[in-house]
Design a protein around this motif. Structure first.
Motif, PDB file in Angstrom:
ATOM      1  N   ASP A  29      29.261  85.088 -18.028  1.00 39.53           N
ATOM      2  CA  ASP A  29      28.441  84.585 -16.923  1.00 39.53           C
ATOM      3  C   ASP A  29      28.788  83.170 -16.490  1.00 39.53           C
ATOM      4  O   ASP A  29      28.646  82.825 -15.321  1.00 39.53           O
ATOM      5  CB  ASP A  29      26.960  84.633 -17.304  1.00 39.53           C
ATOM      6  CG  ASP A  29      26.440  86.055 -17.356  1.00 39.53           C
ATOM      7  OD1 ASP A  29      26.976  86.916 -16.641  1.00 39.53           O
ATOM      8  OD2 ASP A  29      25.490  86.307 -18.127  1.00 39.53           O
ATOM      9  N   TYR A  30      29.184  82.332 -17.431  1.00 38.26           N
ATOM     10  CA  TYR A  30      29.513  80.958 -17.083  1.00 38.26           C
ATOM     11  C   TYR A  30      30.546  80.417 -18.064  1.00 38.26           C
ATOM     12  O   TYR A  30      30.806  81.015 -19.103  1.00 38.26           O
ATOM     13  CB  TYR A  30      28.261  80.065 -17.075  1.00 38.26           C
ATOM     14  CG  TYR A  30      27.721  79.790 -18.452  1.00 38.26           C
ATOM     15  CD1 TYR A  30      28.113  78.643 -19.148  1.00 38.26           C
ATOM     16  CD2 TYR A  30      26.850  80.661 -19.078  1.00 38.26           C
ATOM     17  CE1 TYR A  30      27.650  78.399 -20.425  1.00 38.26           C
ATOM     18  CE2 TYR A  30      26.374  80.416 -20.359  1.00 38.26           C
ATOM     19  CZ  TYR A  30      26.782  79.288 -21.021  1.00 38.26           C
ATOM     20  OH  TYR A  30      26.335  79.043 -22.285  1.00 38.26           O
ATOM     21  N   GLY A  31      31.104  79.280 -17.716  1.00 37.92           N
ATOM     22  CA  GLY A  31      32.059  78.621 -18.587  1.00 37.92           C
ATOM     23  C   GLY A  31      31.795  77.130 -18.609  1.00 37.92           C
ATOM     24  O   GLY A  31      30.973  76.621 -17.844  1.00 37.92           O
ATOM     25  N   VAL A  32      32.486  76.433 -19.485  1.00 35.27           N
ATOM     26  CA  VAL A  32      32.376  74.980 -19.563  1.00 35.27           C
ATOM     27  C   VAL A  32      33.731  74.383 -19.197  1.00 35.27           C
ATOM     28  O   VAL A  32      34.747  74.684 -19.841  1.00 35.27           O
ATOM     29  CB  VAL A  32      31.942  74.512 -20.969  1.00 35.27           C
ATOM     30  CG1 VAL A  32      31.914  72.985 -21.028  1.00 35.27           C
ATOM     31  CG2 VAL A  32      30.572  75.087 -21.314  1.00 35.27           C
TER      32      VAL A  32
ATOM     33  N   SER B 268      29.395  78.125 -12.926  1.00 37.85           N
ATOM     34  CA  SER B 268      29.658  79.506 -12.538  1.00 37.85           C
ATOM     35  C   SER B 268      31.097  79.573 -12.040  1.00 37.85           C
ATOM     36  O   SER B 268      31.600  78.613 -11.454  1.00 37.85           O
ATOM     37  CB  SER B 268      28.712  79.933 -11.418  1.00 37.85           C
ATOM     38  OG  SER B 268      27.376  79.772 -11.831  1.00 37.85           O
ATOM     39  N   TYR B 269      31.742  80.701 -12.239  1.00 38.37           N
ATOM     40  CA  TYR B 269      33.152  80.816 -11.885  1.00 38.37           C
ATOM     41  C   TYR B 269      33.483  82.281 -11.628  1.00 38.37           C
ATOM     42  O   TYR B 269      32.707  83.183 -11.930  1.00 38.37           O
ATOM     43  CB  TYR B 269      34.033  80.293 -13.030  1.00 38.37           C
ATOM     44  CG  TYR B 269      34.041  81.254 -14.198  1.00 38.37           C
ATOM     45  CD1 TYR B 269      35.051  82.199 -14.340  1.00 38.37           C
ATOM     46  CD2 TYR B 269      32.999  81.272 -15.122  1.00 38.37           C
ATOM     47  CE1 TYR B 269      35.042  83.113 -15.388  1.00 38.37           C
ATOM     48  CE2 TYR B 269      32.981  82.184 -16.162  1.00 38.37           C
ATOM     49  CZ  TYR B 269      33.998  83.098 -16.285  1.00 38.37           C
ATOM     50  OH  TYR B 269      33.978  84.016 -17.311  1.00 38.37           O
ATOM     51  N   CYS B 270      34.662  82.506 -11.090  1.00 38.41           N
ATOM     52  CA  CYS B 270      35.199  83.868 -11.017  1.00 38.41           C
ATOM     53  C   CYS B 270      36.683  83.823 -11.383  1.00 38.41           C
ATOM     54  O   CYS B 270      37.329  82.776 -11.278  1.00 38.41           O
ATOM     55  CB  CYS B 270      34.973  84.504  -9.651  1.00 38.41           C
ATOM     56  SG  CYS B 270      35.669  83.623  -8.257  1.00 38.41           S
TER      57      CYS B 270
ATOM     58  N   ALA C  28      43.679  83.319 -12.119  1.00 41.42           N
ATOM     59  CA  ALA C  28      43.220  81.937 -11.977  1.00 41.42           C
ATOM     60  C   ALA C  28      41.689  81.905 -12.008  1.00 41.42           C
ATOM     61  O   ALA C  28      41.032  82.920 -11.740  1.00 41.42           O
ATOM     62  CB  ALA C  28      43.736  81.327 -10.676  1.00 41.42           C
ATOM     63  N   ILE C  29      41.148  80.751 -12.325  1.00 43.30           N
ATOM     64  CA  ILE C  29      39.708  80.522 -12.321  1.00 43.30           C
ATOM     65  C   ILE C  29      39.356  79.801 -11.017  1.00 43.30           C
ATOM     66  O   ILE C  29      40.007  78.815 -10.656  1.00 43.30           O
ATOM     67  CB  ILE C  29      39.279  79.642 -13.520  1.00 43.30           C
ATOM     68  CG1 ILE C  29      39.636  80.310 -14.845  1.00 43.30           C
ATOM     69  CG2 ILE C  29      37.802  79.274 -13.435  1.00 43.30           C
ATOM     70  CD1 ILE C  29      38.880  81.570 -15.146  1.00 43.30           C
ATOM     71  N   TYR C  30      38.304  80.279 -10.330  1.00 43.00           N
ATOM     72  CA  TYR C  30      37.806  79.638  -9.117  1.00 43.00           C
ATOM     73  C   TYR C  30      36.348  79.258  -9.319  1.00 43.00           C
ATOM     74  O   TYR C  30      35.591  80.004  -9.957  1.00 43.00           O
ATOM     75  CB  TYR C  30      37.897  80.581  -7.916  1.00 43.00           C
ATOM     76  CG  TYR C  30      39.298  80.830  -7.433  1.00 43.00           C
ATOM     77  CD1 TYR C  30      39.842  80.088  -6.385  1.00 43.00           C
ATOM     78  CD2 TYR C  30      40.096  81.807  -8.020  1.00 43.00           C
ATOM     79  CE1 TYR C  30      41.135  80.320  -5.946  1.00 43.00           C
ATOM     80  CE2 TYR C  30      41.392  82.046  -7.582  1.00 43.00           C
ATOM     81  CZ  TYR C  30      41.901  81.296  -6.542  1.00 43.00           C
ATOM     82  OH  TYR C  30      43.184  81.521  -6.111  1.00 43.00           O
ATOM     83  N   PHE C  31      35.956  78.112  -8.771  1.00 41.43           N
ATOM     84  CA  PHE C  31      34.553  77.709  -8.776  1.00 41.43           C
ATOM     85  C   PHE C  31      34.291  76.823  -7.571  1.00 41.43           C
ATOM     86  O   PHE C  31      35.210  76.275  -6.974  1.00 41.43           O
ATOM     87  CB  PHE C  31      34.175  77.002 -10.088  1.00 41.43           C
ATOM     88  CG  PHE C  31      34.906  75.718 -10.326  1.00 41.43           C
ATOM     89  CD1 PHE C  31      34.370  74.505  -9.923  1.00 41.43           C
ATOM     90  CD2 PHE C  31      36.138  75.723 -10.961  1.00 41.43           C
ATOM     91  CE1 PHE C  31      35.051  73.315 -10.144  1.00 41.43           C
ATOM     92  CE2 PHE C  31      36.816  74.542 -11.199  1.00 41.43           C
ATOM     93  CZ  PHE C  31      36.269  73.338 -10.782  1.00 41.43           C
ATOM     94  N   HIS C  32      33.020  76.716  -7.210  1.00 39.00           N
ATOM     95  CA  HIS C  32      32.654  75.865  -6.083  1.00 39.00           C
ATOM     96  C   HIS C  32      32.029  74.575  -6.589  1.00 39.00           C
ATOM     97  O   HIS C  32      31.615  74.478  -7.743  1.00 39.00           O
ATOM     98  CB  HIS C  32      31.713  76.594  -5.130  1.00 39.00           C
ATOM     99  CG  HIS C  32      30.327  76.742  -5.658  1.00 39.00           C
ATOM    100  ND1 HIS C  32      30.008  77.547  -6.730  1.00 39.00           N
ATOM    101  CD2 HIS C  32      29.174  76.172  -5.261  1.00 39.00           C
ATOM    102  CE1 HIS C  32      28.713  77.472  -6.968  1.00 39.00           C
ATOM    103  NE2 HIS C  32      28.188  76.645  -6.099  1.00 39.00           N
TER     104      HIS C  32
ATOM    105  N   GLY D 105      34.721  85.768  -4.120  1.00 36.34           N
ATOM    106  CA  GLY D 105      34.758  86.199  -5.513  1.00 36.34           C
ATOM    107  C   GLY D 105      33.468  85.839  -6.239  1.00 36.34           C
ATOM    108  O   GLY D 105      32.949  86.629  -7.036  1.00 36.34           O
ATOM    109  N   LEU D 106      32.937  84.658  -5.963  1.00 38.32           N
ATOM    110  CA  LEU D 106      31.673  84.244  -6.574  1.00 38.32           C
ATOM    111  C   LEU D 106      30.522  85.131  -6.108  1.00 38.32           C
ATOM    112  O   LEU D 106      29.679  85.542  -6.911  1.00 38.32           O
ATOM    113  CB  LEU D 106      31.391  82.777  -6.258  1.00 38.32           C
ATOM    114  CG  LEU D 106      32.318  81.778  -6.939  1.00 38.32           C
ATOM    115  CD1 LEU D 106      32.192  80.396  -6.316  1.00 38.32           C
ATOM    116  CD2 LEU D 106      32.046  81.729  -8.436  1.00 38.32           C
ATOM    117  N   ILE D 107      30.493  85.438  -4.821  1.00 37.47           N
ATOM    118  CA  ILE D 107      29.436  86.316  -4.287  1.00 37.47           C
ATOM    119  C   ILE D 107      29.527  87.696  -4.939  1.00 37.47           C
ATOM    120  O   ILE D 107      28.519  88.249  -5.388  1.00 37.47           O
ATOM    121  CB  ILE D 107      29.546  86.451  -2.741  1.00 37.47           C
ATOM    122  CG1 ILE D 107      29.244  85.115  -2.057  1.00 37.47           C
ATOM    123  CG2 ILE D 107      28.655  87.567  -2.217  1.00 37.47           C
ATOM    124  CD1 ILE D 107      27.822  84.620  -2.191  1.00 37.47           C
TER     125      ILE D 107
END
Length: 153
Positions: A24-27, A43-45, A50-54, A113-115
């Motif tokens: 669900d989440y990362g650090v 939060s990420y996808c 690759a990892i994406y986050f806003h 991706g997050l949505i």
């Protein structure tokens, strides 16, 4: 995958990627050039390896990216405390990589991706939300340089 000390706990790259897809989440851990560490849950996808986050358009983590674009990202899956063994069952993945802000189509990819990950029943509404908020939102990508996964199951 990067080499680790506890080979008996190492999981396969495929298992590690599955954890990245489902946690669900990362650090995210960053540091300044003066080696001052900073960790932040987010939060990420996981898309296209690759990892994406806003993010907001300003803040401490962005200042750190400007100073040092090398980052670490960690996720922890299922855990269970084993009281009688003074231990814990766990599964985790640690990534080392390079962070960069993305724009245009890749920014849209990350936001979608997050949505899809966090609001899969509301994709149409999410796309409208993206259109309203994308100018006040930054999107970052972690290009993975190394990945290690381990578990005690």
């Amino acid at each position: 995958m990067k080499s680790m000390r506890r080979k008996d706990r190492e999981i396969t790259k495929e298992e590690a990627i599955q954890l990245l897809k489902t946690c669900d989440y990362g650090v995210l851990s960053t540091s300044t050039n003066d080696a001052l560490p900073y960790g932040i849950p987010l939060s990420y996808c996981f898309i296209n390896d690759a990892i994406y986050f806003h993010s907001a358009l300003e803040g401490k983590k962005l200042d750190n990216f400007d100073e040092n674009n090398s980052v670490s990202f960690c996720v922890v899956g299922e855990t269970e405390v084993l009281q009688q063994k003074f231990s814990t069952k766990y599964e985790s993945v640690i990534i080392e990589g390079i962070i960069e802000e993305v724009f245009d189509k890749e920014k849209q990819l990350g936001l979608e991706g997050l949505i899809k990950k966090y609001s899969p029943d509301f994709v149409d509404e999410g796309l409208k939300y993206i259109d309203r908020a994308k100018d006040t939102t930054a999107v970052f990508k972690i290009e993975i340089k190394s990945l290690t996964g381990k578990a005690r199951r």
